[in-house]
Design a protein around this motif. Structure first.
Motif, PDB file in Angstrom:
ATOM      1  N   THR A 198       0.827  -1.208   0.000  1.00  0.00           N
ATOM      2  CA  THR A 198       0.000   0.000   0.000  1.00  0.00           C
ATOM      3  C   THR A 198       0.855   1.250   0.000  1.00  0.00           C
ATOM      4  O   THR A 198       0.328   2.366  -0.034  1.00  0.00           O
ATOM      5  CB  THR A 198      -0.927   0.030   1.225  1.00  0.00           C
ATOM      6  OG1 THR A 198      -0.149  -0.143   2.413  1.00  0.00           O
ATOM      7  CG2 THR A 198      -1.964  -1.074   1.135  1.00  0.00           C
ATOM      8  N   LEU A 276     -10.502   6.121   3.195  1.00  0.00           N
ATOM      9  CA  LEU A 276      -9.170   6.406   2.681  1.00  0.00           C
ATOM     10  C   LEU A 276      -8.619   7.752   3.121  1.00  0.00           C
ATOM     11  O   LEU A 276      -7.402   7.977   3.062  1.00  0.00           O
ATOM     12  CB  LEU A 276      -9.165   6.333   1.143  1.00  0.00           C
ATOM     13  CG  LEU A 276      -8.681   5.002   0.549  1.00  0.00           C
ATOM     14  CD1 LEU A 276      -9.541   3.851   1.004  1.00  0.00           C
ATOM     15  CD2 LEU A 276      -8.627   5.073  -0.959  1.00  0.00           C
ATOM     16  N   GLU A 282      -6.968   4.534   6.766  1.00  0.00           N
ATOM     17  CA  GLU A 282      -6.409   4.654   5.417  1.00  0.00           C
ATOM     18  C   GLU A 282      -5.654   3.406   4.979  1.00  0.00           C
ATOM     19  O   GLU A 282      -5.816   2.927   3.849  1.00  0.00           O
ATOM     20  CB  GLU A 282      -5.480   5.862   5.346  1.00  0.00           C
ATOM     21  CG  GLU A 282      -4.817   6.037   3.988  1.00  0.00           C
ATOM     22  CD  GLU A 282      -3.822   7.175   3.974  1.00  0.00           C
ATOM     23  OE1 GLU A 282      -3.365   7.548   2.873  1.00  0.00           O
ATOM     24  OE2 GLU A 282      -3.480   7.688   5.070  1.00  0.00           O
ATOM     25  N   THR A 286      -7.123   1.161   2.080  1.00  0.00           N
ATOM     26  CA  THR A 286      -6.433   1.068   0.798  1.00  0.00           C
ATOM     27  C   THR A 286      -6.335  -0.382   0.350  1.00  0.00           C
ATOM     28  O   THR A 286      -6.555  -0.704  -0.829  1.00  0.00           O
ATOM     29  CB  THR A 286      -5.030   1.688   0.903  1.00  0.00           C
ATOM     30  OG1 THR A 286      -5.154   3.081   1.243  1.00  0.00           O
ATOM     31  CG2 THR A 286      -4.267   1.560  -0.400  1.00  0.00           C
TER      32      THR A 286
END
Length: 449
Positions: A198, A276, A282, A286
């Motif tokens: 990520t 996100l 987040e 993701t």
């Protein structure tokens, strides 16, 4: 998986330079290069499948079932009455959805999708050690190197993604088994998992700063010609066939991977759905959105990872932190798959390597120890009953009593939902036929739609 930059020096399948150097010995006498069979081409299942793909969410460390999905009022009473060292649930449980599934306040967003969840409260594994239990969950054996679940599924079914791997793992753990958890072992290398991240653009070293696309295509064509001439002298060699396919796929991934991982193309309401733009959600959000985009492209097996679930101390704080990081993203993924009419044929599998014990674990007595005798995982979509709790642990929640599902049973059930008879999916190696479930495994038919 090889990438664009290191395509000449790749050793991911172990035979790149071997094939290249052997060209000088066989070029003059080799027959016309044979056509290779794409090992990742889609294959028919053994019978009609309920699920086309799997999204496996691995919670590394062993999340506590007693504080999340396994309601134990007797344990709460024992805690209040100060019986032995029993530790009651750190969160309140409430009936959720029309089904009334008991889920704790640790998952307020996921609880809204209770009627989609199939909660498995009778899970069992044979060890309480992180390394062994993690490896067993992923490959079916605590002690031997074997192909991972994802590798077996792609070996059995291939993939519908022409320019992406059949098996992708996002942010996998580096310890407790490492690459073994997504490797192909004695299966051809084409079936191993491809690591994505990520951070850092998804796949490292994807771009080539030295060669243009045209020059790189010529380089690939030369290498593949050499490899095919080598294959002509040893028809059917799985290692050479594997490197040929890996080079081609790596070249295609240069375009396909940046496109599928470009989350900026998603509208604001989808980014909000997955969390996100929130620091707490987040990272896993993701992963979840990447998983949905990969699933849409036909990737067969997608694994996500959340670390930090080993709560020997400060359990309430730890679960609050970890559950917050995944709650909204998972709820968002379920909602997104439903609105795209994909949940019905996408099997979501959630869980860790084991659960936690019912008693306090050492000083300062605010955490739980490891427990593999009884714990919880859950599934959603892909042919399982929604709003359904299957199996149970005893009153204190530390030993499975009904609806027991072992690691081999879990694997047999996942394969069944994918249209695979786990006893028929075999690979001959070292003089015997191997399978994911070894000589064990029963399909949990009671959870099937």
């Amino acid at each position: 998986m090889t990438t664009r930059r290191n395509i000449l020096q790749s050793t991911s399948a172990g035979f790149g330079w071997l094939a290249f150097n052997a060209l000088h010995q066989q070029w003059a006498s080799a027959a016309a290069p044979p056509k290779t069979i794409n090992p990742l081409a889609p294959k028919a299942p053994h019978f009609a499948a309920k699920a086309k793909r799997v999204i496996f969410m691995f919670m590394q460390g062993g999340p506590s079932h007693l504080d999340t999905f396994d309601y134990k009022p007797e344990l709460v009473k024992a805690h209040e009455q100060k019986v032995a060292k029993y530790m009651g649930a750190a969160f309140d449980f409430k009936p959720r959805g029309k089904s009334g599934l008991m889920i704790s306040d640790a998952f307020p967003e996921l609880s809204k999708h209770a009627d989609d969840l199939c909660i498995l409260n009778g899970m069992q594994t044979r060890t309480n050690a992180h390394q062994m239990a993690t490896v067993a969950l992923h490959i079916g054996s605590e002690t031997f190197v074997r192909p991972s679940m994802g590798a077996w599924i792609v070996y059995g079914l291939g993939t519908e993604a022409e320019d992406l791997p059949g098996f992708v793992t996002i942010n996998p753990v580096a310890d407790t088994g490492g690459a073994m958890n997504y490797g192909s072992a004695f299966l051809p290398a084409s079936f191993q998992g491809t690591r994505l991240s990520t951070t850092g653009g998804g796949v490292p070293d994807l771009s080539n700063g030295r060669l243009s696309d045209a020059k790189q295509r010529k380089q690939i064509e030369f290498i593949q010609k050499a490899n095919r001439r080598l294959l002509a002298g040893d028809p059917g060699n799985p290692e050479v066939e594997g490197i040929i396919q890996s080079y081609e796929l790596a070249y295609k991934m240069q375009t396909s991977v940046p496109d599928v991982l470009d989350l900026d193309k998603e509208p604001a309401h989808i980014r909000e759905l997955y969390g996100l733009d929130n620091g707490d959600t987040e990272r896993f959000g993701t992963q979840c959105l990447m998983a949905r985009r990969l699933a849409e492209k036909g990737v067969r097996f997608i694994q996500l990872t959340s670390t930090g679930w080993d709560h020997h101390q400060q359990l309430r704080e730890g679960i609050t932190r970890q559950a917050t990081s995944i709650d909204k993203p998972i709820a968002g993924l379920i909602a997104d798959l439903k609105q795209r009419d994909m949940l019905k044929d996408t099997l979501i599998l959630w869980g860790g390597e084991f659960g936690r014990g019912s008693s306090y674990d050492n000083e300062p007595y605010n955490g739980r120890g490891h427990n593999g005798r009884g714990y919880t995982m859950w599934m959603a979509g892909g042919g399982v009953k929604g709003g359904f709790a299957y199996g149970s642990t005893n009153a204190m929640g530390d030993t499975a009593e009904t609806g027991i599902i072992t690691t081999h049973d879990l694997h047999a059930t996942v394969l069944h939902l994918m249209g695979i008879n786990h006893e028929r999916l075999t690979y001959r190696y070292s003089g015997r036929n191997f399978r994911l479930t070894d000589v064990h495994g029963e399909v949990a038919k009671d959870i099937l739609v």
